[in-house]
Design an enzyme around this catalytic site. Structure first.
Site, mmCIF file in Angstrom:
data_model
loop_
_atom_site.group_PDB
_atom_site.id
_atom_site.type_symbol
_atom_site.label_atom_id
_atom_site.label_comp_id
_atom_site.label_asym_id
_atom_site.label_seq_id
_atom_site.Cartn_x
_atom_site.Cartn_y
_atom_site.Cartn_z
ATOM 1 N N TYR A 21 -9.040 -39.581 4.308
ATOM 2 C CA TYR A 21 -8.942 -38.818 3.062
ATOM 3 C C TYR A 21 -8.428 -39.731 1.951
ATOM 4 O O TYR A 21 -7.560 -40.580 2.186
ATOM 5 C CB TYR A 21 -8.005 -37.630 3.233
ATOM 6 C CG TYR A 21 -7.820 -36.814 1.964
ATOM 7 C CD1 TYR A 21 -8.892 -36.107 1.431
ATOM 8 C CD2 TYR A 21 -6.600 -36.774 1.295
ATOM 9 C CE1 TYR A 21 -8.752 -35.373 0.262
ATOM 10 C CE2 TYR A 21 -6.446 -36.037 0.130
ATOM 11 C CZ TYR A 21 -7.524 -35.338 -0.387
ATOM 12 O OH TYR A 21 -7.379 -34.621 -1.548
ATOM 13 N N ASP A 64 0.225 -37.452 -11.201
ATOM 14 C CA ASP A 64 -1.037 -36.778 -10.866
ATOM 15 C C ASP A 64 -1.295 -35.641 -11.844
ATOM 16 O O ASP A 64 -1.165 -34.468 -11.524
ATOM 17 C CB ASP A 64 -0.951 -36.245 -9.429
ATOM 18 C CG ASP A 64 -2.249 -35.583 -8.970
ATOM 19 O OD1 ASP A 64 -3.305 -35.866 -9.574
ATOM 20 O OD2 ASP A 64 -2.193 -34.783 -8.018
ATOM 21 N N ASP A 105 -10.856 -36.918 -3.351
ATOM 22 C CA ASP A 105 -10.417 -35.913 -4.313
ATOM 23 C C ASP A 105 -11.028 -36.243 -5.674
ATOM 24 O O ASP A 105 -10.714 -37.273 -6.268
ATOM 25 C CB ASP A 105 -8.885 -35.952 -4.359
ATOM 26 C CG ASP A 105 -8.265 -35.039 -5.399
ATOM 27 O OD1 ASP A 105 -9.007 -34.354 -6.128
ATOM 28 O OD2 ASP A 105 -7.022 -35.011 -5.471
ATOM 29 N N ASP A 146 -10.744 -34.246 -8.348
ATOM 30 C CA ASP A 146 -10.050 -33.436 -9.347
ATOM 31 C C ASP A 146 -10.943 -32.295 -9.849
ATOM 32 O O ASP A 146 -11.519 -31.577 -9.055
ATOM 33 C CB ASP A 146 -9.548 -34.312 -10.493
ATOM 34 C CG ASP A 146 -8.344 -35.162 -10.081
ATOM 35 O OD1 ASP A 146 -7.720 -34.852 -9.053
ATOM 36 O OD2 ASP A 146 -8.043 -36.138 -10.786
ATOM 37 N N HIS A 172 -14.070 -33.171 -3.077
ATOM 38 C CA HIS A 172 -13.710 -31.794 -3.428
ATOM 39 C C HIS A 172 -13.417 -31.694 -4.921
ATOM 40 O O HIS A 172 -12.932 -32.633 -5.552
ATOM 41 C CB HIS A 172 -12.568 -31.249 -2.566
ATOM 42 C CG HIS A 172 -11.238 -31.923 -2.690
ATOM 43 N ND1 HIS A 172 -10.410 -31.761 -3.771
ATOM 44 C CD2 HIS A 172 -10.568 -32.719 -1.825
ATOM 45 C CE1 HIS A 172 -9.287 -32.431 -3.581
ATOM 46 N NE2 HIS A 172 -9.366 -33.034 -2.413
ATOM 47 N N GLU A 206 -11.921 -28.975 -7.922
ATOM 48 C CA GLU A 206 -10.988 -27.856 -8.006
ATOM 49 C C GLU A 206 -11.216 -26.986 -9.233
ATOM 50 O O GLU A 206 -11.995 -27.338 -10.132
ATOM 51 C CB GLU A 206 -9.556 -28.370 -7.975
ATOM 52 C CG GLU A 206 -9.192 -29.233 -9.167
ATOM 53 C CD GLU A 206 -7.974 -30.102 -8.887
ATOM 54 O OE1 GLU A 206 -7.009 -30.017 -9.683
ATOM 55 O OE2 GLU A 206 -7.988 -30.867 -7.912
ATOM 56 N N CYS A 230 -0.629 -31.624 -9.772
ATOM 57 C CA CYS A 230 -0.549 -31.588 -8.314
ATOM 58 C C CYS A 230 -0.550 -30.154 -7.824
ATOM 59 O O CYS A 230 0.112 -29.279 -8.393
ATOM 60 C CB CYS A 230 0.716 -32.312 -7.864
ATOM 61 S SG CYS A 230 1.076 -32.130 -6.115
ATOM 62 N N ARG A 287 -12.079 -26.698 -3.974
ATOM 63 C CA ARG A 287 -10.650 -26.416 -3.868
ATOM 64 C C ARG A 287 -10.291 -25.332 -4.878
ATOM 65 O O ARG A 287 -10.712 -25.392 -6.036
ATOM 66 C CB ARG A 287 -9.846 -27.677 -4.145
ATOM 67 C CG ARG A 287 -8.345 -27.419 -4.286
ATOM 68 C CD ARG A 287 -7.579 -28.699 -4.482
ATOM 69 N NE ARG A 287 -6.459 -28.516 -5.398
ATOM 70 C CZ ARG A 287 -5.572 -29.452 -5.707
ATOM 71 N NH1 ARG A 287 -5.674 -30.651 -5.177
ATOM 72 N NH2 ARG A 287 -4.606 -29.199 -6.565
ATOM 73 N N GLU A 345 -5.622 -24.211 -1.639
ATOM 74 C CA GLU A 345 -4.392 -24.972 -1.827
ATOM 75 C C GLU A 345 -3.152 -24.076 -1.781
ATOM 76 O O GLU A 345 -3.173 -22.939 -2.250
ATOM 77 C CB GLU A 345 -4.438 -25.724 -3.161
ATOM 78 C CG GLU A 345 -3.216 -26.573 -3.478
ATOM 79 C CD GLU A 345 -3.029 -27.739 -2.522
ATOM 80 O OE1 GLU A 345 -2.869 -27.478 -1.306
ATOM 81 O OE2 GLU A 345 -3.020 -28.894 -2.988
ATOM 82 N N ASN A 401 -4.078 -28.430 3.806
ATOM 83 C CA ASN A 401 -3.402 -29.582 3.215
ATOM 84 C C ASN A 401 -1.979 -29.648 3.745
ATOM 85 O O ASN A 401 -1.126 -28.863 3.347
ATOM 86 C CB ASN A 401 -3.403 -29.455 1.690
ATOM 87 C CG ASN A 401 -2.700 -30.620 1.005
ATOM 88 O OD1 ASN A 401 -2.365 -31.619 1.635
ATOM 89 N ND2 ASN A 401 -2.465 -30.487 -0.295
#
Length: 303
Positions: A48, A62, A89, A91, A116, A118, A126, A161, A191, A213
């Site tokens: 990952y 982040d 990731d 974002d 992924h 989101e 985050c 996500r 999440e 996660n």
């Protein structure tokens, strides 16, 4: 030697197989290309690549400050160093639906097995912090539809996500997850689930795999692989674990050097020179071209 001989297409097939396996797949988070060697040696199913980790490696928080170019470049360097599939990731997709489409194709070209995307606002934060904002369902599903329609390899995994659990609760998260799956998401990443029962409810409500996660110091307890598998989870990520462990060790080493005037107290905790040379496969380069590598790998315990 050099990079993986397993093609990105083969890695994507392997990722699909891991998601379909009744046994939950574990993807530790790699923060350097070399760290993938250790992940692969331990027999994990994949790697990952956390957006937070990539930002932190640049000395940034982040909060959406990294660019597509930075993420695709570093993720590609990590992905090519291992035979395992790598999930990155992405974002919020770095912009509007057209930007999401470009993001997917850039990540395909970089050799990733999936990404992924989101449903947070830009700038994002985050997933285990408070005060998040999420977009409406229409905007969230447009992102996923754009990702699905733009991929050129059908085996490239599009994961959605959702961060809405921390904003509007579990029922809203289940509704959002269903909408994202209907939009074409191959996997759902809910999440900040509160406990195992929430993972169970999410898994029961969906016909696609779900991801857990397991980040330290977050909203969820650190459940075991078996607990999550029994709750219906198909995949687990440990996004920042390796980076946190490494930085903790670096901090302890620097303290020893400053306070003791030598690193001697921490040497026993270091990776030996011999082990490092094994990981980067010096002997493989020697076999390929003795003119490049023409000395013996040190094997003494102190190295």
């Amino acid at each position: 030697m050099l990079y993986s001989k397993v093609t990105p297409a083969e890695k994507r097939v392997a990722f699909r197989k891991a998601l379909a396996d009744p046994k939950v797949a574990q993807f530790p988070g790699a923060f350097t290309p070399l760290s993938t060697k250790l992940i692969q040696e331990q027999g994990f199913e994949g790697v990952y690549i956390s957006g937070g980790v990539l930002a932190n490696e640049l000395g940034l928080p982040d909060i959406g400050l990294t660019t597509l170019t930075e993420v695709a470049t570093r993720a590609g360097q990590i992905a090519r160093s291992t035979d395992l599939p790598a999930l990155v990731d992405a974002d919020t997709g770095f912009g509007e639906p057209m930007n999401v489409a470009r993001t997917v194709q850039e990540l395909e070209d970089a050799g990733l097995a999936g990404c992924h995307i989101e449903d947070q606002f830009n700038p994002k934060r985050c997933g285990h912090l408070d005060g998040k904002n999420v977009v409406d369902t229409a905007t969230a599903t447009k992102r996923i539809k754009a990702a699905v329609e733009s991929r050129r390899d059908d085996n490239f995994v599009i994961m959605a996500r959702t961060d809405i659990r921390g904003v509007d609760g579990l029922d809203a998260a289940i509704d959002r997850a269903k909408a994202l799956a209907d939009a074409g998401a191959d996997v759902i990443f809910p999440e900040a689930m509160a406990d195992l029962s929430e993972f169970e409810r999410m898994a029961e409500a969906l016909d696609v795999p779900i991801l857990a996660n397991m980040t330290e110091f977050g909203k969820s307890d650190l459940f075991t692989k078996q607990e999550l598998q029994d709750a219906g989870v198909s995949m687990i990520i440990y996004p920042v674990s390796l980076q946190r462990q490494a930085l903790g060790a670096i901090e302890r080493l620097l303290t020893a050097i400053r306070e003791d005037g030598t690193q001697q107290a921490e040497v026993e905790n270091m990776l030996t020179r011999k082990r490092l040379y094994e990981l980067v496969d010096y002997n493989g380069y020697n076999q390929f071209d003795s003119g490049v590598f023409n000395f013996e790998v040190p094997g003494t315990p102190g190295n």
